[in-house]
Design an enzyme around this catalytic site. Sequence first.
Site, PDB file in Angstrom:
ATOM      1  N   ASP A  51     -16.626 -24.916 -23.870  1.00  0.00           N
ATOM      2  CA  ASP A  51     -16.731 -23.631 -24.971  1.00  0.00           C
ATOM      3  C   ASP A  51     -16.873 -22.938 -24.206  1.00  0.00           C
ATOM      4  O   ASP A  51     -17.515 -21.909 -24.265  1.00  0.00           O
ATOM      5  CB  ASP A  51     -17.984 -23.721 -25.882  1.00  0.00           C
ATOM      6  CG  ASP A  51     -17.696 -23.452 -26.597  1.00  0.00           C
ATOM      7  OD1 ASP A  51     -16.815 -23.031 -27.532  1.00  0.00           O
ATOM      8  OD2 ASP A  51     -18.845 -23.652 -28.037  1.00  0.00           O
ATOM      9  N   ARG A  68     -28.847 -21.530 -33.721  1.00  0.00           N
ATOM     10  CA  ARG A  68     -29.314 -20.671 -33.023  1.00  0.00           C
ATOM     11  C   ARG A  68     -30.716 -20.153 -32.155  1.00  0.00           C
ATOM     12  O   ARG A  68     -31.011 -21.133 -32.153  1.00  0.00           O
ATOM     13  CB  ARG A  68     -29.872 -20.017 -34.701  1.00  0.00           C
ATOM     14  CG  ARG A  68     -29.815 -19.669 -35.763  1.00  0.00           C
ATOM     15  CD  ARG A  68     -30.646 -20.058 -36.909  1.00  0.00           C
ATOM     16  NE  ARG A  68     -31.333 -19.012 -37.053  1.00  0.00           N
ATOM     17  CZ  ARG A  68     -31.028 -18.260 -37.931  1.00  0.00           C
ATOM     18  NH1 ARG A  68     -30.249 -18.123 -38.526  1.00  0.00           N
ATOM     19  NH2 ARG A  68     -31.759 -17.154 -38.345  1.00  0.00           N
ATOM     20  N   GLY A  73     -21.946 -21.147 -35.256  1.00  0.00           N
ATOM     21  CA  GLY A  73     -21.938 -22.626 -35.786  1.00  0.00           C
ATOM     22  C   GLY A  73     -22.387 -23.600 -34.820  1.00  0.00           C
ATOM     23  O   GLY A  73     -22.235 -25.495 -35.422  1.00  0.00           O
TER      24      GLY A  73
END
Length: 681
Positions: free
Chosen positions: A486, A374, A371
């Site tokens: 995260d 890349r 999300g």
Amino acid sequence: MHICRSSMPPLELLHLVSTLLLLLAACHCLAATGAGDDDDGRQFAYNGFTGAKLTLDGVATVTPNGLLMLTNGTIQKKGHAFHPSPVPLRGARSFSTTFVFAIFGQYIDLSSPGMAFFVTTSRELLAAALPGQFMGLLNGTSNTDRDAHIFAVELDTLLNADCRDISSNHVGVDLDSLVSQGSADAGYYDDATGQFRNLSLISRKAMQVWVDYDGAAAEVTVTMAPLGVDRPKKALLRTAVNLSATVAQADTAYVGFASATGILFTRHFVVGWSFALDGPAPALDISSLPALPPSGPKPRSKVLEIVLPIASAAAVLAAGVAVYVLVRRRLKYAEVVEDWETAFGPHRFSYKDLFHATKGFSDDNLLGAGGFGRVYKGALRKPAMEVAVKRVSHESRQGMREFIAEVVSMRRLRHRNLVQLLGYCRRKGQLLLVYDFMPNGSLDKYLYDRSKGALDWPQRLHIIRGVASGLSYLHEDWEQVVIHRDVKASNVLLDDQMNARLGDFGLARLYDHGSDARTTHVVGTMGYLAPELGHTGKATPATDVFAFGAFVLEVTCGRRPIEQDEGSNRTILVDWVGEHWRNGSITKAADTRTLNMCTLDEVSLVLKLGLMCSHPLPNARPTMRQVMEYLDGDMILPDLSPADLSSTMLEWMYNPELNTNVMSYVSSTSSGVVSDLSGGR
């Protein structure tokens, strides 16, 4: 009435008048240049420094028009200016001083360290001082030595966390250390309105400072205002300072100014200065002060205004074809570079180098996609090393300067369980983050890709310990608090020895120890988001602990935090493990592929620790340091019951209020990814 007539011959009378006029002119000159000391240096005034016999060292000098220039713009230099004779301060007598200064930086909003007025009994201390953050006053050793015997009023334009500075534009009172005993943001209180008005120390404008030390009350008062504004009635800063210890070992002390430069071009000027013992400092004659250098570009002559456009047009026309070809070539490697990024130059990679390192960001070099962007494998030529390059969209420029500053700060992170963030690059709507390359890829592939082979229990426990150690370092052991925001299996990478390295700091936030994080946007991945984020939007170390809890259960059980079957039924891993616990079979929640090489006590401990970290209430979660102690056996896990975790995660995760604040993106792994990179931080 009698009229007295002089019997002095006319020629002698003329000679006497001439002598008196010369004496008056000399007195006026002494007052203008500040050479009018009274007895033993107890009082003096410099309305400019032409002809002043100051003691100078370092790069300090007096300009031809009478400005005292402490630094000349050369980086990593220091400069000192002393009144030529020491003042009798024994017994910490009261004194008063006022001076006019100006700081000229390379950038109007970015500066090297500032300058300071000082009192010291040791000129040798200043000789050993360092430039940069120490401002030419102290060094790494003397800054922690309470016998330094120096008093200073600093005008600091650099935020130094080691010295606990309050901002990058403040006034501080220092005693034997650059950790100020009192400080305030630079500015003054308007006598008419009583309102506080900010002053930018690096505005290149002249400002006046008044410093008064009351020896009887052991108190110092600092006031400042723009040059030409009367001294404000309300002081900017008032703090208790006892100078008796600082000057107790000597009958006299030296007074003067110190300054230093860091990595940016900066000049520090003193325009005028007066000083007095046991009374107010003499007022400066503002009309006699020398002029500062122009703060903007020099005006161009009329001839230049005419000739320059013609010459420029001719040059552009002659080189048109060459420029066209060059521009077309450079567009291929065009970057976004703004003036404020100059300070971050050493941490920035060129897009051209990254383009060639990744073979034009070829799909053959693609390591993964999610999300947030890349990730590509790259091989740099200079220096020769393998890297991972992550491309992230940043269409909005909101908060970009702060974000890049944090990226550069996090480049200093050093821990065996963290992926090294090497730097960044910006191109059009893209931000590229450059990391060390991890040859064994991300952990999630070993958990869910059957072709990779299963991780045994010792490997999984070693990975959990490594991530816990890395998070503990981020939260408590680095110079600032870093919230990762995260933590998940796909952001844990494995080096060539299968050691866990927590990576992807693209969403991380950092702030000073003892302060609060200022995040208000919800970012992260569904299943790892702490429940309170949906209500407050504020990331804390406790929200990282929650994500770590979900990660621990994921690694131990080999299941994703949120799973969805074909019938759109969701299974929350925390609830699933909690149900096993309530049924007395918590170890059956573990991945069956690990049970042949594990001890059930270790599995039970890790699963209960994961549930404890995933507690819905932030205050009930342990810190990462406590997690390390539980894993190392230095602390016994508290007695918990399944009832302590009875609130279902479905109720928290899919609360309507959470969904109002969180915009989700559903990835190929069926876990929502939430990001605010494109809209500021």
